[in-house]
Design a protein around this motif. Structure first.
Motif, mmCIF file in Angstrom:
data_model
loop_
_atom_site.group_PDB
_atom_site.id
_atom_site.type_symbol
_atom_site.label_atom_id
_atom_site.label_comp_id
_atom_site.label_asym_id
_atom_site.label_seq_id
_atom_site.Cartn_x
_atom_site.Cartn_y
_atom_site.Cartn_z
ATOM 1 N N GLY A 16 0.830 -1.206 0.000
ATOM 2 C CA GLY A 16 0.000 0.000 0.000
ATOM 3 C C GLY A 16 0.860 1.249 0.000
ATOM 4 O O GLY A 16 0.640 2.182 -0.778
ATOM 5 N N HIS A 40 -4.696 -2.641 3.027
ATOM 6 C CA HIS A 40 -3.458 -1.878 2.977
ATOM 7 C C HIS A 40 -3.566 -0.779 4.013
ATOM 8 O O HIS A 40 -4.619 -0.170 4.127
ATOM 9 C CB HIS A 40 -3.326 -1.128 1.654
ATOM 10 C CG HIS A 40 -3.117 -1.999 0.475
ATOM 11 N ND1 HIS A 40 -2.243 -3.042 0.470
ATOM 12 C CD2 HIS A 40 -3.657 -1.946 -0.753
ATOM 13 C CE1 HIS A 40 -2.264 -3.594 -0.721
ATOM 14 N NE2 HIS A 40 -3.112 -2.958 -1.476
ATOM 15 N N THR A 41 -2.470 -0.484 4.669
ATOM 16 C CA THR A 41 -2.474 0.667 5.563
ATOM 17 C C THR A 41 -1.637 1.751 4.910
ATOM 18 O O THR A 41 -0.517 1.497 4.485
ATOM 19 C CB THR A 41 -1.896 0.281 6.924
ATOM 20 O OG1 THR A 41 -2.539 -0.921 7.329
ATOM 21 C CG2 THR A 41 -2.145 1.361 7.950
ATOM 22 N N ASP A 334 13.476 -0.110 8.994
ATOM 23 C CA ASP A 334 13.715 0.671 10.215
ATOM 24 C C ASP A 334 13.367 -0.105 11.484
ATOM 25 O O ASP A 334 13.991 0.092 12.530
ATOM 26 C CB ASP A 334 12.920 1.987 10.169
ATOM 27 C CG ASP A 334 11.456 1.769 9.824
ATOM 28 O OD1 ASP A 334 11.187 1.150 8.774
ATOM 29 O OD2 ASP A 334 10.592 2.188 10.608
ATOM 30 N N SER A 413 12.469 1.063 2.005
ATOM 31 C CA SER A 413 11.516 1.878 2.746
ATOM 32 C C SER A 413 11.918 1.880 4.217
ATOM 33 O O SER A 413 12.053 0.824 4.832
ATOM 34 C CB SER A 413 10.114 1.297 2.546
ATOM 35 O OG SER A 413 9.200 1.921 3.404
#
Ligand code: GDP
Length: 426
Positions: A16, A40-41, A334, A413
């Motif tokens: 998403g 999807h968030t 992360d 990401s």
């Protein structure tokens, strides 16, 4: 030109976010398979949204969001989502719905629940959104296309016929209340009112858009391992999750799909039952689940805690290959910043032999993970925008994974937001 954004694994890889980001430059975003059973968030300037049937491009003014013929369209759920978005201040998205998309019928959801009840402990862990009964009916040729709403005589006649069969099952197999044709017909007339302004010949629209040089983004749901042919059958979803199916589920020429961006998460998570070789348990899993994603690894549709595991090179190599990957987007990196050491699954041991090729389900059930441990980087990498600025151990982790899976990681990401992305030229 057409690009596809698809998942390498069990879903929830962060497609998403990647679609939302790539949609900045796209003209049209198309959903081509699946239904309201996954989500999807997306985090953007309007807030945090869980989308289930809306394409991820709905937040931009310049994009058109398309529901392709391959989707299991739950009309009330779709419009509930549409209204929620608009109520929260997002400008009304431009939407088109394929006249060949089939509808999730109210009884599909009931049959999904009844069948899970009947199977008890042997159930497939369905989200009970009616998806399996929907696709069963589609291929049994008793499904309903959106276009059929517009011929009332035909619709009533077919409904009567289909209800006869359904009622036999309801009475004798499930011992549940029977369906009534009149009530169903009235409900479908409500559906018709909702979809009427948006219905069109989507494949023709997309064909013309391609000729006009528009950029089309195909948005996949779930991932390779949930594909009914190439996944962990039978613990799969009911429609193909592969980029190749984008051509069918949107009605586009396959040779026009020029870029296939396969999304891989830096660790693993899965929902539902089925073999999950690199799975972890106990406190180790709880901590990763708590820290994972953006606010924890819990299902966007169901709220169910996800099963957690280390990155699985065997499953991801296979998942990327089945998608026909040109680019890997490596996400949620992360989150791993808290670990001193990071285990990675590099092989499966099956009957005493180690393999890096993903096996069929029967063998998969016997696989034990072969783990290698890499040093962690022990810091927060959010906010970093250049590959060279990532800590050395973090780059090592990325390059190790890239070598194992054999496909280029061109995007990394490092946060849930649109701009939390590092591009890497390969
Ligand atoms: P999808 O179904 O593949 O889109 O996956 P999800 O909606 O389950 O996305 C995974 C979750 O991770 C969402 O809550 C995202 O906001 C979040 N997310 C995506 N990319 C990143 C990332 O790079 N870092 C962090 N911390 N969260 C991310």
């Amino acid at each position: 030109m057409i690009k596809a954004v698809v998942g390498a694994n069990w879903g929830d890889e962060g497609k998403g976010k990647i679609t939302d980001m790539l949609a900045q430059k796209a003209d049209i975003i198309v959903r081509f398979q699946g239904g309201a059973n996954a989500g999807h968030t997306i985090v953007n300037d309007y807030g945090k949204f869980a989308l289930h049937t809306m394409p991820s491009g709905v937040f931009y003014n310049h994009t058109t969001s398309v529901i392709g013929n391959g989707v299991a369209l739950n009309i009330p759920v779709f419009f509930k989502e549409y209204n929620e978005i608009v109520e929260r201040g997002v400008p009304a998205p431009k939407i088109l719905i394929s006249d060949r998309a089939q509808m999730v019928m109210p009884y599909h959801i009931l049959f999904d629940q009844y069948e899970e009840e009947r199977l008890g402990g042997k159930s497939f862990g369905s989200t009970k959104s009616g998806i399996a009964p929907f696709y069963s009916d589609k291929y049994a040729k008793i499904g309903f296309q959106v276009s059929e709403l517009f011929d009332e005589e035909h619709l009533r006649e077919k409904l009567t016929r289909v209800c006869e069969t359904k009622n036999i099952l309801l009475e004798h197999l499930y011992h549940k209340p029977l369906l009534e044709v009149d009530a169903l017909f009235a409900e479908l007339m409500e559906y018709k009112k909702m979809v009427e302004p948006y219905v069109c010949d989507v494949s023709l629209y997309l064909w013309n858009a391609l000729k006009d040089g528009k950029e089309i983004l195909l948005e996949g749901q779930l991932g390779s391992l949930k594909d009914p042919d190439h996944g962990i059958y039978p613990m799969v979803t009911s429609s193909s999750t592969l980029a190749a199916y984008g051509a069918i589920g949107a009605g586009l020429p396959p040779y026009e799909i020029k870029q296939i961006i396969t999304v891989c998460k830096a660790y693993s998570s899965a929902v539902g039952a089925g073999a999950f070789v690199s799975e972890i348990f106990g406190e180790e899993a709880d901590e990763l689940r708590r820290r994972g994603g953006d606010g924890g690894e819990y299902g966007a549709t169901t709220g169910r805690p996800r099963r957690m595991g280390w990155f699985d090179c065997v499953a991801s190599k296979y998942g990327c290959r089945m998608q026909g990957t040109t680019d890997v987007a490596f996400t949620v990196l992360d989150v791993l910043g808290y670990l001193d050491e990071i285990p990675v699954c590099t092989g499966y041991e099956i009957d005493g032999e180690v393999t890096t090729d993903f096996p069929t389900t029967v063998k998969l059930e016997k696989a034990k993970p072969v783990l290698e441990t890499l040093p962690g980087w022990n810091c927060d990498i959010r906010g970093i925008r250049k590959y060279e600025d990532l800590p050395k151990n973090c780059r090592n982790y990325i390059e190790f994974v890239e070598k194992q899976i054999g496909f280029p990681i061109t995007m990394i990401s490092n946060g849930p937001g649109r701009n939390d992305i590092i591009f890497r030229n390969k």
